[in-house]
Write an enzyme that holds these catalytic residues in place. Structure first.
Site, PDB file in Angstrom:
ATOM      1  N   CYS A 256      82.757 -22.111  57.447  1.00 33.17           N
ATOM      2  CA  CYS A 256      83.423 -23.243  58.099  1.00 33.17           C
ATOM      3  C   CYS A 256      84.072 -22.865  59.427  1.00 33.17           C
ATOM      4  O   CYS A 256      83.934 -23.602  60.416  1.00 33.17           O
ATOM      5  CB  CYS A 256      84.454 -23.854  57.158  1.00 33.17           C
ATOM      6  SG  CYS A 256      85.562 -22.663  56.361  1.00 33.17           S
ATOM      7  N   TYR A 257      84.752 -21.721  59.486  1.00 37.43           N
ATOM      8  CA  TYR A 257      85.432 -21.360  60.733  1.00 37.43           C
ATOM      9  C   TYR A 257      84.457 -21.151  61.898  1.00 37.43           C
ATOM     10  O   TYR A 257      84.649 -21.730  62.976  1.00 37.43           O
ATOM     11  CB  TYR A 257      86.287 -20.111  60.531  1.00 37.43           C
ATOM     12  CG  TYR A 257      87.617 -20.365  59.871  1.00 37.43           C
ATOM     13  CD1 TYR A 257      88.481 -21.357  60.336  1.00 37.43           C
ATOM     14  CD2 TYR A 257      88.030 -19.601  58.786  1.00 37.43           C
ATOM     15  CE1 TYR A 257      89.708 -21.580  59.732  1.00 37.43           C
ATOM     16  CE2 TYR A 257      89.268 -19.816  58.177  1.00 37.43           C
ATOM     17  CZ  TYR A 257      90.098 -20.803  58.657  1.00 37.43           C
ATOM     18  OH  TYR A 257      91.317 -21.026  58.056  1.00 37.43           O
TER      19      TYR A 257
END
Length: 215
Positions: free
Chosen positions: A27-28
């Site tokens: 996600c990051y």
């Protein structure tokens, strides 16, 4: 490893169609790279890029920990591993591979007292006072799962979907990019399904959620 493909569909769609091994981004890096990459050619070289990233607690997984304990996280938030997080060199590497640019990426993640969602704010310095809205629109004109917003983004609008919402603004040469994704879907499982669709010759949006959890 030399035959593997990084599974960010907006930038590796052609390679994914012939891939046998795909590394699905977390996600990051997904939220950070989708926000940053359209502007790399316009950022002043030699200046730092700051990425302020905030994630829902589901990103920490199901394992019991003091950090994710309700009484510690409720009505609270904190940064963790500033400038030391494992995704910082990953983001730097992809900027180098995709744009042939070396930037000092300063990545600071935070944990939010919410279940799911991710909000990323990128700060950088432009070479010139360019039309940042047009650059963003042109970059993702043919991207089904990137939505350009005319105001700062939020968590609820992307929760439960594979969308990445992005907003951009500048103050002179100061650049601000704001992105939002569902950390469990676009930052994990639904992006993996998009990659699998492309690998198997299906339409990329087969079985992909598009309706947000609002309210």
């Amino acid at each position: 490893i030399k035959d593997s493909v990084y599974g960010l569909p907006e930038y590796y769609a052609d390679e994914l169609k012939d891939a046998k091994l795909v590394a699905n981004p977390g996600c990051y890096p997904t939220a950070s790279l989708l926000a940053l990459l359209p502007f790399v050619d316009y950022i002043q070289e030699g200046t730092p890029v700051f990425i302020d990233a905030k994630s829902g607690v589901s990103g920490a997984g199901k394992k019991l920990s003091e950090v994710a304990h309700f009484v510690n996280l409720n009505e609270n938030t904190h940064a963790y591993n500033p400038f030391k997080h494992r995704h910082m060199p990953e983001i730097e590497e992809k900027v180098k591979l995709l744009k042939d640019k070396d930037f000092q990426i300063n990545f600071v993640p935070h944990l939010l007292p919410v279940t799911r969602g991710m909000l990323v704010s990128v700060y950088a310095t432009l070479k010139d006072e360019v039309d940042v809205e047009k650059i963003l629109e042109d970059s993702y004109a043919n991207s089904e799962f990137v939505r350009i917003r005319d105001k700062a983004v939020d968590l609820k609008s992307t929760a439960g979907t594979n969308f990445c919402d992005i907003f951009v603004a500048r103050n002179g040469k100061a650049l601000f990019i704001n992105s939002s994704i569902d950390n469990l879907l676009r930052g994990a499982s639904s992006q993996a399904v998009v990659n699998a669709n492309l690998m198997c010759g299906f339409d990329e949006n087969c079985g992909i959620p598009k309706i947000a959890y609002v309210p």
